[in-house]
Design an enzyme around this catalytic site. Structure first.
Site, PDB file in Angstrom:
ATOM      1  N   CYS B  43       0.446  -1.265  -0.639  1.00  0.00           N
ATOM      2  CA  CYS B  43       0.284  -0.067   0.079  1.00  0.00           C
ATOM      3  C   CYS B  43       1.048   1.214   0.165  1.00  0.00           C
ATOM      4  O   CYS B  43       2.134   1.468   0.919  1.00  0.00           O
ATOM      5  CB  CYS B  43      -1.175  -0.013   1.256  1.00  0.00           C
ATOM      6  SG  CYS B  43      -1.971   1.378   1.898  1.00  0.00           S
ATOM      7  N   TYR B 174      -5.139   6.223  -9.079  1.00  0.00           N
ATOM      8  CA  TYR B 174      -6.468   6.306  -8.334  1.00  0.00           C
ATOM      9  C   TYR B 174      -7.879   6.353  -9.572  1.00  0.00           C
ATOM     10  O   TYR B 174      -8.755   5.724  -9.954  1.00  0.00           O
ATOM     11  CB  TYR B 174      -6.834   5.282  -7.123  1.00  0.00           C
ATOM     12  CG  TYR B 174      -6.279   4.784  -5.952  1.00  0.00           C
ATOM     13  CD1 TYR B 174      -6.570   3.679  -6.025  1.00  0.00           C
ATOM     14  CD2 TYR B 174      -4.301   5.610  -5.682  1.00  0.00           C
ATOM     15  CE1 TYR B 174      -5.478   3.281  -4.714  1.00  0.00           C
ATOM     16  CE2 TYR B 174      -3.831   4.212  -5.341  1.00  0.00           C
ATOM     17  CZ  TYR B 174      -4.536   3.302  -4.318  1.00  0.00           C
ATOM     18  OH  TYR B 174      -3.777   2.278  -4.072  1.00  0.00           O
TER      19      TYR B 174
END
Lengths: 334, 334
Positions: B43, B174
């Site tokens: 992440c 994203y």
């Protein structure tokens, strides 16, 4: 096309293998104006035929029906034409010509396909043979200065190189991208990049794949290479590197792209739209990437230093017909 | 995370904003050994905290729980640990610590999160504040030679640059990749690459983003940049070009990657596995690409010529603890 149960992609290669030959008594004799080539700018297999047709100057002898980039399960459709109908064949989809010949045709409806205009039936969709026959059966209708793409003395070598390229590269990118199992993907990817490494080495010292002129082998490699960074690198997960990161292949690709008859047959917008929209199972959003910046294809390639005579004793083809003129290079912006 | 009805990606930014502060009377006072940082190597948001913790030498003061790269709808799990249980917190999933604090916790279960070890409850998952507090509240426990990542006189500039990078780049990838509508994708893509162009220009003449040393702003840009060619370029359709095709950003990325505390916190295998397996809606086959060849990250970057003092008056951190040592660079082969 089909996917086997173990997650590996297997291409249905059961084509209609009739041939159009230089024999007035044949079922399908060479006859200018009689046949129509159905192609789609998106498709690399069809792109072979549009390149060879242009290199040989067969535009007047064999007319061209252009399907649009996207389609549903009924396969390629003539939605770029007024009313969605091919003006010569009078059909909406190439499947109409398949079904006219074989009402229960059970196999893939593919381009390229050659249609007999008087009867409206498909003669052949055997893409590998179509371009060879353009070179060897249609010679009486070649333009002055047409190159020899499949010369007698090089056929064995062309066939051998083309077979490797077919399995590992042309079909290899599909095997990589349509794998639904990691192991099948890994295997196809490795075969693909091993072959690209082999090609990189071969093309470091020589300008073209076989001999010192453009041949059928170059046409076959080109149609995959030119779609590689634009589509396969991302969409098919062929991402060890871009072609632009392999110096010899990148120079070779630019050299061919800038050669009349190659880059001017390529439509990147349609190619990208085709893959990203039609392959919904691997791109569920159907969003089409804006990249890559393709302008590098127009940059100097320096391959002249390797010698070679692109068209041998022949000459380059003239400019493309208006409707077939492509080659726009996006900068990757909206 | 959520996708709005018009096909644009919108991040749920409603975090638990408690802070651990240098005040013995606070709800959550700084206290070495009391808190456990839950992170995942995959992440990018968690990667910020593992970098800053290492740069500042907080390894002994704040221990680390490492979640594995993949998970189901119950979010990050400690499946890398023996028995699938974090040995200190005694839980299988980070959600257990969220639910212990808020039994009906309705929002995203995210890393990084800091857990109070005695009570087992999550204190905060406010990733943007966590690293700033590492710099400013935990100073008594910094190692000798720890750099100043958020110096007083540069805070306004760091905040401003970081805000643009957050919107356009960190979250921008994203927004690009999770767009389910072409228009939303196009807009996010353009914002992303406009900002990368702006960064390319800024970093052509200066070694770091703000001032002449590494700051919090560099940490924040790094965690996205280092995943860009490996994941976002393909998976999120951020494909105008790779970072390796932007000379200043590529040099900057390699410079940071080779700086102790940066590259040694990165695990490309886990990052790729995370994105390609967890994001099944955009990668239905869950096949993980073998590429790219990442070895270029170890190549000479030449950025020393721009001057700058990476750690200011401080020194680089020592080698990483064994369990946190990453940085393997795949050649893109199986």
């Amino acid at each position: 096309m089909a996917v086997s149960t173990d997650g590996a992609f297997e291409r249905d290669t059961d084509y209609i293998t009739d041939r159009i030959v230089d024999d007035p008594n044949a079922d399908w004799p060479v006859e200018p104006g009689r046949y129509r080539l159905a192609a789609a700018a998106a498709c690399p297999w069809a792109n072979r035929t549009t390149i060879v047709r242009r290199l040989l100057g067969l535009e007047d002898a064999i007319s061209l029906a252009f399907a649009g980039p996207t389609h549903d399960e009924r396969s390629w459709q003539f939605d770029l034409d007024p009313g969605g109908v091919d003006p010569v064949l009078g059909i909406e989809r190439i499947q109409d010509a398949y079904l006219k010949r074989f009402p229960d045709y059970p196999k893939g409806i593919t381009v390229p396909a050659i249609v007999d205009i008087p009867s409206g039936v498909v003669v052949t969709n055997d893409f590998a043979q179509i371009t060879l026959d353009f070179s060897t059966e249609w010679t009486a209708h070649h333009r002055a200065g047409a190159p020899e793409l499949y010369p007698d003395h090089l056929r064995d070598e062309i066939d051998e190189v083309a077979e490797s390229i077919y399995h590992d590269v042309n079909n290899g990118v599909y095997r990589t991208g349509f794998s639904s199992r990691q192991g099948a993907y890994d295997e196809a990817y490795q075969v693909l990049f091993d072959r690209l490494d082999w090609l990189e080495e071969r093309l470091t010292a020589q300008r073209y794949l076989v001999g010192d002129t453009i041949t059928e082998a170059d046409v076959r490699l080109f149609t995959t290479l030119v779609r590689f960074d634009a589509v396969y690198h991302n969409h098919f997960k062929c991402n060890r590197n871009k072609i632009s990161e392999m110096p010899a292949l990148w120079g070779y690709l630019r050299d061919l792209f800038q050669t009349p008859g190659f880059g001017d047959t390529v439509n990147f917008e349609q190619a990208k739209e085709h893959y990203y929209v039609v392959h919904k199972p691997i791109n569920p959003t159907q969003v089409i990437p804006l990249g890559p910046d393709l302008r590098g294809l127009a940059s100097p390639h320096g391959r002249e230093a390797l010698g070679g005579r692109p068209f041998g004793d022949g000459t380059p083809p003239g400019p493309p017909r208006e409707r077939e003129a492509f080659g726009h290079l996006s900068d990757g912006r909206p």
